[in-house]
Scaffold this motif. Structure first.
Motif, PDB file in Angstrom:
ATOM      1  N   SER A 262      -0.787  11.357  -4.521  1.00 40.46           N
ATOM      2  CA  SER A 262      -0.002  12.487  -4.020  1.00 40.46           C
ATOM      3  C   SER A 262       1.498  12.213  -4.116  1.00 40.46           C
ATOM      4  O   SER A 262       2.307  13.043  -3.682  1.00 40.46           O
ATOM      5  CB  SER A 262      -0.393  12.801  -2.575  1.00 40.46           C
ATOM      6  OG  SER A 262      -0.407  11.615  -1.816  1.00 40.46           O
ATOM      7  N   GLY A 263       1.874  11.066  -4.658  1.00 38.39           N
ATOM      8  CA  GLY A 263       3.297  10.783  -4.874  1.00 38.39           C
ATOM      9  C   GLY A 263       3.930   9.950  -3.778  1.00 38.39           C
ATOM     10  O   GLY A 263       5.130   9.706  -3.782  1.00 38.39           O
ATOM     11  N   GLY A 264       3.120   9.503  -2.825  1.00 40.45           N
ATOM     12  CA  GLY A 264       3.634   8.623  -1.772  1.00 40.45           C
ATOM     13  C   GLY A 264       3.734   7.191  -2.280  1.00 40.45           C
ATOM     14  O   GLY A 264       2.996   6.790  -3.190  1.00 40.45           O
ATOM     15  N   LEU A 265       4.643   6.461  -1.703  1.00 42.16           N
ATOM     16  CA  LEU A 265       4.811   5.054  -2.070  1.00 42.16           C
ATOM     17  C   LEU A 265       5.315   4.324  -0.836  1.00 42.16           C
ATOM     18  O   LEU A 265       6.267   4.785  -0.192  1.00 42.16           O
ATOM     19  CB  LEU A 265       5.815   4.967  -3.229  1.00 42.16           C
ATOM     20  CG  LEU A 265       6.188   3.631  -3.840  1.00 42.16           C
ATOM     21  CD1 LEU A 265       4.952   2.830  -4.221  1.00 42.16           C
ATOM     22  CD2 LEU A 265       7.019   3.859  -5.107  1.00 42.16           C
ATOM     23  N   ILE A 266       4.645   3.226  -0.482  1.00 40.24           N
ATOM     24  CA  ILE A 266       5.135   2.457   0.672  1.00 40.24           C
ATOM     25  C   ILE A 266       5.458   1.038   0.237  1.00 40.24           C
ATOM     26  O   ILE A 266       4.888   0.527  -0.733  1.00 40.24           O
ATOM     27  CB  ILE A 266       4.092   2.392   1.827  1.00 40.24           C
ATOM     28  CG1 ILE A 266       2.761   1.786   1.352  1.00 40.24           C
ATOM     29  CG2 ILE A 266       3.892   3.746   2.457  1.00 40.24           C
ATOM     30  CD1 ILE A 266       1.797   1.434   2.472  1.00 40.24           C
ATOM     31  N   GLY A 267       6.350   0.408   0.956  1.00 38.01           N
ATOM     32  CA  GLY A 267       6.666  -0.995   0.713  1.00 38.01           C
ATOM     33  C   GLY A 267       6.961  -1.670   2.033  1.00 38.01           C
ATOM     34  O   GLY A 267       7.397  -1.015   2.992  1.00 38.01           O
ATOM     35  N   MET A 268       6.658  -2.957   2.120  1.00 41.32           N
ATOM     36  CA  MET A 268       6.929  -3.688   3.354  1.00 41.32           C
ATOM     37  C   MET A 268       7.724  -4.936   3.051  1.00 41.32           C
ATOM     38  O   MET A 268       7.399  -5.676   2.131  1.00 41.32           O
ATOM     39  CB  MET A 268       5.640  -4.187   4.018  1.00 41.32           C
ATOM     40  CG  MET A 268       4.783  -3.128   4.584  1.00 41.32           C
ATOM     41  SD  MET A 268       3.653  -2.562   3.332  1.00 41.32           S
ATOM     42  CE  MET A 268       2.421  -1.776   4.335  1.00 41.32           C
ATOM     43  N   LEU A 269       8.725  -5.169   3.887  1.00 39.09           N
ATOM     44  CA  LEU A 269       9.473  -6.397   3.800  1.00 39.09           C
ATOM     45  C   LEU A 269       9.109  -7.205   5.044  1.00 39.09           C
ATOM     46  O   LEU A 269       9.522  -6.852   6.141  1.00 39.09           O
ATOM     47  CB  LEU A 269      10.958  -6.070   3.783  1.00 39.09           C
ATOM     48  CG  LEU A 269      11.748  -7.002   2.924  1.00 39.09           C
ATOM     49  CD1 LEU A 269      11.359  -6.837   1.468  1.00 39.09           C
ATOM     50  CD2 LEU A 269      13.216  -6.730   3.094  1.00 39.09           C
ATOM     51  N   PRO A 270       8.297  -8.266   4.861  1.00 42.76           N
ATOM     52  CA  PRO A 270       7.773  -8.987   6.015  1.00 42.76           C
ATOM     53  C   PRO A 270       8.866  -9.336   7.035  1.00 42.76           C
ATOM     54  O   PRO A 270       9.900  -9.876   6.679  1.00 42.76           O
ATOM     55  CB  PRO A 270       7.190 -10.267   5.403  1.00 42.76           C
ATOM     56  CG  PRO A 270       6.990  -9.954   3.961  1.00 42.76           C
ATOM     57  CD  PRO A 270       7.959  -8.891   3.596  1.00 42.76           C
TER      58      PRO A 270
END
Ligand code: GLU
Length: 416
Positions: A262-270
């Motif tokens: 659906s075009g979502g994108l997540i990222g995590m910086l610990p």
């Protein structure tokens, strides 16, 4: 007054706004209703502050971005060993919906491709759970992560299930190898509903912030996951989260991430941030075109790349050395990791003590690792063995006990 960080996020969006390449996928009808121009971003710090810009309030179905969260829930409910029983942790290098299993044990390669995600979904609430109860548990968990009640796009779920031949084949394949117990239709029904949770980028940023924050929801403060669960999830995301572009992603952006159709994108910086973007047009690998661009910009601009060799953690661990009074007072600050402790020891070893007593002030230390504490105590013992008195200022018991390996205690400066 405008917020500086939100303004900056807005500028990043403006930089990519005219990148109109890519296509909206049509195999799920609800996806075709998206406005191709939607562009939104949100960021949540582990201290619980949220910044957003653009279409941050637009609701869209979570799709594959749900996979890491449900993987984390399965790890929390069943433990790593049980979860590894149904999905490995190796990148597949194949399309997300490939009908493939690991040769040796007929298990999906990882939980970020559909085969692995369907298998992991089936662990939630126990293998005997009804679809309804399982989906309830999933929505309850996703809602706690977001800090608000999430709803399902029922129409999208029904529509996707009707045309889910590919995912049904995957489920049949999994069942034939005893990876899942439920009938294929029920398994895909449950997974498809998981994918139909309606979220905003703000929700996703807070949810990602929870994983970055060792499992504590940064806004509500609720403890939802163990830190080991978050570490495992982020590790798998870093090698398997971006479909078959995972290697390129790690090199160019360098943070654990997950994208969805659906075009979502997540990222995590610990330990630092959760970030989420929305832009519905996808590249041939299935990742949001402008989402990838935004993450590349953020990574470069903000120095977020985890493999960056310019991060000098620990280099400011010694705040000051005061030799003007009767004591030599060494004040530390920040987080005493191994690298910080190494830096501190190096500094201490290069100092000539003119006083009789050396005082280590750790009142400004905000956290410490066991190895860091051990090194500090060992060093203090050596200073004493070299003929000096030692003491600490430690009002919050940051050193977790003042016992040295020779059995003696380090005195508190104020006791002397
Ligand atoms: N529900 C979608 C599917 O299984 C999710 C795919 C994706 O976001 O990658 O086809």
């Amino acid at each position: 007054m405008h917020n500086l960080i939100s303004d900056y996020l807005g500028e990043i969006l403006d930089d990519v706004r005219d990148h109109v390449d890519g296509e909206i996928p049509t195999y799920i009808t609800s996806l075709t209703k998206a406005d191709p121009d939607w562009l939104g971003i949100a960021m949540c710090t582990t201290s619980g502050r949220v910044y957003e810009a653009g279409d941050a309030e637009v609701l869209f179905t979570i799709q594959s971005v749900s996979k890491p969260f449900i993987y984390a829930l399965a790890l929390q409910e069943c433990g790593l060993e049980r979860v590894l029983d149904v999905a490995g942790m190796e990148p597949s290098g194949e399309a997300f919906n490939e009908l493939s299993l690991r040769e040796e044990d007929k298990r999906p390669l990882n939980p970020m491709i559909n085969a692995g995600a369907i298998a992991v979904n089936q662990l939630i609430n126990g293998e005997d759970s009804s679809v309804e109860d399982r989906v309830d548990v999933i929505f309850d968990f996703l809602s706690k992560l977001a800090g608000r009640e999430l709803e399902m796009d029922e129409e999208s779920a029904v529509d996707e299930l009707e045309k889910a031949d590919r995912n049904l084949s995957i489920a049949h394949m999994l069942r034939s190898h005893d990876v899942i117990v439920d009938a294929a239709h029920d398994a895909v029904d449950s997974y498809t509903r998981q994918c139909s949770a309606l979220v905003t980028v703000r929700d996703l940023a807070v949810m990602s912030g929870t994983l970055a924050n060792g499992g504590v929801q940064p806004v509500t403060g609720e403890k939802l996951l163990d830190p080991e669960v978050c570490r495992q999830t982020l590790s798998v995301m870093s090698s398997c989260g971006m479909y078959d572009a995972a290697g390129r992603w790690m090199a160019r952006v360098g943070i654990p991430a997950k994208s969805g159709v659906s075009g979502g994108l997540i990222g995590m910086l610990p330990g630092q941030l959760g970030i989420a973007t929305l832009s519905p047009r996808l590249d041939p690998a299935g990742n949001s075109v402008r989402g990838v661009d935004v993450f590349e910009d953020l990574s470069t601009d903000m120095g977020l790349h985890l493999m960056s060799t310019e991060h000098r953690t620990g280099s400011h661990a010694v705040r000051s050395v005061d030799r003007s009074g009767e004591d030599t007072i060494i004040t530390l600050q920040g987080v005493v990791t191994f690298t910080a402790a190494e830096e501190i020891l190096h500094k201490l070893n290069s100092l000539d003590f003119v006083s009789e007593r050396v005082v280590l002030d750790v009142s400004r230390v905000i956290d410490s690792h066991s190895m860091g504490r051990r090194m500090l105590k060992e060093q203090l013992q050596r200073i004493r063995e070299a003929g000096y008195d030692i003491a600490v200022v430690d009002p919050d018991a940051e050193l977790r006990g003042r016992q040295l390996s020779d059995g003696s205690q380090i005195p508190l400066a104020e006791d002397l």
